[in-house]
Design an enzyme around this catalytic site. Structure first.
Site, PDB file in Angstrom:
ATOM      1  N   SER A  31       1.205   8.650   4.966  1.00 52.73           N
ATOM      2  CA  SER A  31       0.553   8.575   3.679  1.00 52.73           C
ATOM      3  C   SER A  31       1.616   8.969   2.672  1.00 52.73           C
ATOM      4  CB  SER A  31      -0.618   9.544   3.630  1.00 52.73           C
ATOM      5  OG  SER A  31      -1.067   9.652   2.317  1.00 52.73           O
ATOM      6  N   ARG A  32       1.988   8.017   1.832  1.00 53.63           N
ATOM      7  CA  ARG A  32       3.151   8.282   0.988  1.00 53.63           C
ATOM      8  C   ARG A  32       2.852   9.141  -0.227  1.00 53.63           C
ATOM      9  NH1 ARG A  32       5.339   3.577   3.509  1.00 53.63           N
ATOM     10  NH2 ARG A  32       4.074   2.047   2.442  1.00 53.63           N
ATOM     11  N   VAL A  33       1.611   9.256  -0.618  1.00 48.96           N
ATOM     12  CA  VAL A  33       1.330  10.121  -1.773  1.00 48.96           C
ATOM     13  C   VAL A  33       0.302  11.201  -1.494  1.00 48.96           C
ATOM     14  CG1 VAL A  33       1.965   8.481  -3.546  1.00 48.96           C
ATOM     15  CG2 VAL A  33      -0.349   8.476  -2.660  1.00 48.96           C
ATOM     16  N   THR A  45       0.813  -1.213   0.000  1.00 50.82           N
ATOM     17  CA  THR A  45       0.000   0.000   0.000  1.00 50.82           C
ATOM     18  C   THR A  45       0.850   1.268   0.000  1.00 50.82           C
ATOM     19  OG1 THR A  45      -0.152  -0.358   2.371  1.00 50.82           O
ATOM     20  CG2 THR A  45      -2.036  -0.992   1.071  1.00 50.82           C
ATOM     21  N   ASP A  46       0.173   2.407  -0.167  1.00 48.59           N
ATOM     22  CA  ASP A  46       0.879   3.693  -0.215  1.00 48.59           C
ATOM     23  C   ASP A  46       0.879   4.380   1.142  1.00 48.59           C
ATOM     24  OD1 ASP A  46       0.988   3.437  -3.088  1.00 48.59           O
ATOM     25  OD2 ASP A  46      -1.132   3.950  -3.056  1.00 48.59           O
TER      26      ASP A  46
END
Ligand code: ATP
Ligand code: MG
Length: 736
Positions: free
Chosen positions: A600-602, A574-575
């Site tokens: 939250s990577r994006v 997941t991101d």
């Protein structure tokens, strides 16, 4: 005395009601009764003209006499109408449904009887013999060797050919079949072994089997298809039996044997919802098979000499040695707008007692994820309406954000609140319940309904009581439904609640399929399973319509252990993740989001300008507070600076608390966090935070509505806007 009058009054009233009520009922049903009768008479006429006529093969003399059957059908209709009168209006639709279903069955059995009568042995000697010749001509035109046959011939030099007929065959026909099949096989260097059988259950016509492929020109097969198509027809409220009989007659008129081609296999063994079969030479992975008892299954394992499949329904009636046939399509589910507001099972069948689901399209449950070039960056926010998430771990459309935590830490609550927050935002939501309790599913449906969120939501439910096979395919089916909307250019939010139970269901299947097990007895491809699923979430490029699927998978941990096998797998796919801390949750910090372990990577790219600015220092301040607070447990003497950090940290934490079903607009969240972190709430005690929050929202939606709108639409927090907000907040703080 008085009591007597009461009784008399009551009896009089009841009598009156009965008299008036009877008239109404009569009025309602009288017209209907007449109409049905009229239509029946018409249908009877029609039926006389149009009972099964086997056009190319059966001469005039076979035209059946149908008056008796038509009378029988009519009698049942009359009985049913009498029944309706008994039941009253409330249960009308249900009875109607039953009535039409029964009528269908009745009509079909009448037709079947007829057909059987048509093909009696006496008649065989005459005209039906010619029929055999016609059918075998049609079959021999169609036969060819399949890739499966060729593979079989590599290891065996003989291919078995079976010719089955309802009646004894002419020698000429058998010789012809022998000659044609021998020639066909000689061309590829093989031999045939021809078997000739007689089977009265074919009713009429014949069936040729070459290897596993069946070329079926029998009457029994045609009846099978006829019945299947009949049952597939939806039952509408407006259907009447008259109509049904008419439609049925029209179809019966068109009834004539065709050559059906399918492949057969044989059941070798069945256990715990898994079936091993042989035959089915050309079957593909993921294909649907049908057993003799009508149950269906999906192929999950293909080996050289056996095929493994999972059974979707009851497997008690499947016998070893019984036949199984290819349905000829990959497993798929109905998709489309018709599903919105409904609760369906993994196969897309409605389970909410709301009747027929008029979906027109189907999509395969396994589908290739969009390629890199088909994707656009994640740059639009998908607001959850939850302060702690929108501020700290913002989610963008097309992102995959994991919700992870121990049991009973509010995982489902976050997902449901997010769905509720999509109201009027044009995002379609799909909630997939895998291995959950039935009561929980019912409760979620109820809550969504109360908050007006059911209209744009589909619930796909395979509860804990469902078979592992159905739990296993549920998320794939739901994703197929989501993909329909995504490729239509819409935004979709899909919640998988939860993938831990999905992994367990897959482990069960794999163990039953005798696949080698790996870590924690999970099969080696469990990682591939989940990445294949989650990769289907995407934000499509504008050329493809710009739709998106945002996925919120949920994983349950044991004692907060996020380094266990399944959690680490899904975290890496997941991101980002929202980690829910049981300790925080129990302390009353709800939602119990652990700020340090959540990322939250994006999503940051998708945050509103003001929110981004406001929340930039939030994470560090909260972390600082946590650290100090822990340290403070050992002593109480602190300097002024530390005390202030502690105080504002406590207030910030308090401000991030949020109850269930209370999503908050993005810009209001930003204003609250701005106010608290800039010290406008410093004077108040944590208990007053709730009131402070409510009044602040009221202030910016009513009195300062214009400024509120500016914040909402602002791309970034410039000096002018900041100045105006500061001014407004100063005024608010002095008043509070
Ligand atoms: P499970 O592991 O059983 O699936 P879960 O992690 O999904 O549990 P929920 O069912 O969402 O947890 O929530 C557990 C309980 O906590 C529920 O009774 C719910 O009402 C309550 N709860 C969840 N979030 C909040 C909140 N923000 N405020 C108050 N109560 C909450
Ligand atoms: Mg839950």
């Amino acid at each position: 005395m008085e009591f007597k009058y009461v009784i008399i009054n009551f009896i009089l009233l009841a009598l009156l009601l009965f008299l008036v009520g009877r008239k109404t009922v009569k009025r309602i049903f009288g017209a209907r009764y007449e109409r049905i009768n009229r239509e029946l008479d018409e249908a009877e006429e029609l039926e006389k003209l149009s009972m099964p006529v086997f056009e190319p093969y059966v001469p005039e003399a076979f035209e059946p006499d149908v008056t008796e059957e038509a009378m029988r059908a009519k009698n049942t209709v009359e009985e049913k109408i009498a029944q309706i009168k008994d039941y009253g209006i409330r249960e009308h639709s249900e009875i109607h449904r039953e009535m039409i279903e029964d009528a269908r069955k009745e009509l079909f059995s009448v037709m079947k009887e007829h057909v059987i009568n048509l093909f009696s042995y006496e008649k065989y000697k005459g005209e039906i013999k010619a029929l055999d010749g016609a059918v075998i001509d049609a079959i021999l035109e169609k036969i060819k060797l399949t890739p499966g046959d060729m593979a079989y011939l590599k290891y065996h030099d003989v291919l078995y050919v079976t010719l089955t007929s309802a009646f004894p065959l002419e020698k000429e026909i058998v010789d012809r079949v022998d000659a044609v099949t021998t020639k066909m096989l000689e061309e590829v260097g093989g031999k045939t072994s021809l078997w000739v059988l007689e089977d009265p259950s074919l009713i009429g016509g014949l069936r040729l089997r070459i290897g596993d492929t069946v070329y079926d020109g029998s009457v029994a097969e045609e009846l099978y298809h006829f019945e299947k198509n009949l049952n597939r027809e939806p039952i509408m409220e407006t259907d009447t039996e008259g109509q049904l009989i008419q439609e049925f007659s029209e179809r019966a008129e068109a009834f004539k044997p065709h050559i059906h081609i399918y492949q057969l296999g044989r059941v070798m063994s069945v256990s715990d919802g898994i079936c091993w079969m042989d035959g089915l030479a050309d079957i593909m992975y993921g294909e649907v098979v049908e057993f003799e008892c009508g149950e269906r299954g999906m192929v999950l394992d293909i080996q050289q000499n056996r095929i493994g499949c999972v059974i979707f329904g009851e497997y008690e009636h499947i016998e070893s040695g019984s036949k199984v046939r290819r349905v000829g399509r990959i497993a798929s589910v109905p998709v489309g707008e018709a599903l919105l507001g409904r609760v369906v099972d993994a196969l897309g069948e409605p389970i909410d007692a709301m009747g027929y689901l008029p979906a027109k399209e189907r999509r395969p449950i396994e589908y290739k994820a969009p390629a890199i070039l088909d994707r656009a960056p994640v740059n639009e926010p998908l607001h959850t309406g939850i302060k702690a998430i929108d501020a700290l771990v913002p989610i963008g459309k097309g992102q995959r954000e994991l919700i992870i935590g121990d049991r009973q830490t509010g995982k489902t609550a976050i997902a449901v609140d997010t769905i509720i927050n999509q109201k009027n935002k044009g995002t379609i939501c799909i909630y997939v319940a895998i291995g959950q309790k039935d009561t929980l599913i019912a409760e979620i449906k109820e809550k969504l309904k109360v908050h007006g969120a059911l209209d744009y939501t589909v619930i796909v439910a395979e509860p804990a009581s469902a078979s592992a096979a159905l739990q296993y395919i549920a998320p794939f089916c739901a994703t197929a439904m989501a993909e329909y909307f995504m490729y239509e250019g819409k935004d979709v939010l899909i919640v998988y609640d939860d993938l831990s139970k999905h992994a367990v269901a897959y482990r069960e299947l794999s163990l039953l399929l005798h696949r080698p097990s790996g870590r924690e007895a999970y099969p080696g491809d469990i990682f591939y399973l989940h990445s294949r699923l989650l990769e289907r979430a995407a934000h499509l490029s504008d050329e493809l319509g710009g739709g998106s699927i945002t996925a919120l998978p949920i994983i349950e941990t044991l004692a907060g252990d996020i380094s266990a096998y399944i959690p680490t797998n899904v975290i890496s796919i997941t991101d980002g993740q929202i980690f829910l801390d049981a300790e925080l949750f129990n302390e009353g910090q709800r939602p119990g989001i652990n700020v340090g372990l959540s990322v939250s990577r994006v999503g940051g790219a998708a945050q509103n300008g003001v929110m981004k600015k406001v929340s930039s220092s939030l994470r560090t301040r909260l972390a600082q507070y946590r650290e100090l607070a822990e340290f403070m447990q050992f002593g109480s003497d602190v300097d002024e600076q530390t005390r202030r950090t502690l105080n504002s940290g406590r207030l910030l934490n308090e401000a991030l608390k949020q109850g269930r079903y209370r999503p908050i607009d993005d810009y209001l969240q930003a204003l609250l966090i701005f106010a608290v972190s800039e010290g406008y709430a410093d004077g108040i005690s944590p208990d007053e935070m709730e009131r402070f929050e409510a009044e602040l929202y009221a202030y910016f939606t009513a009195e300062k509505a214009e400024l509120g709108q500016r914040v909402k639409n602002a791309r970034k927090l410039d000096d002018e806007l900041r100045g105006d907000i500061t001014l407004a907040l100063k005024e608010f703080a002095t008043r509070f």
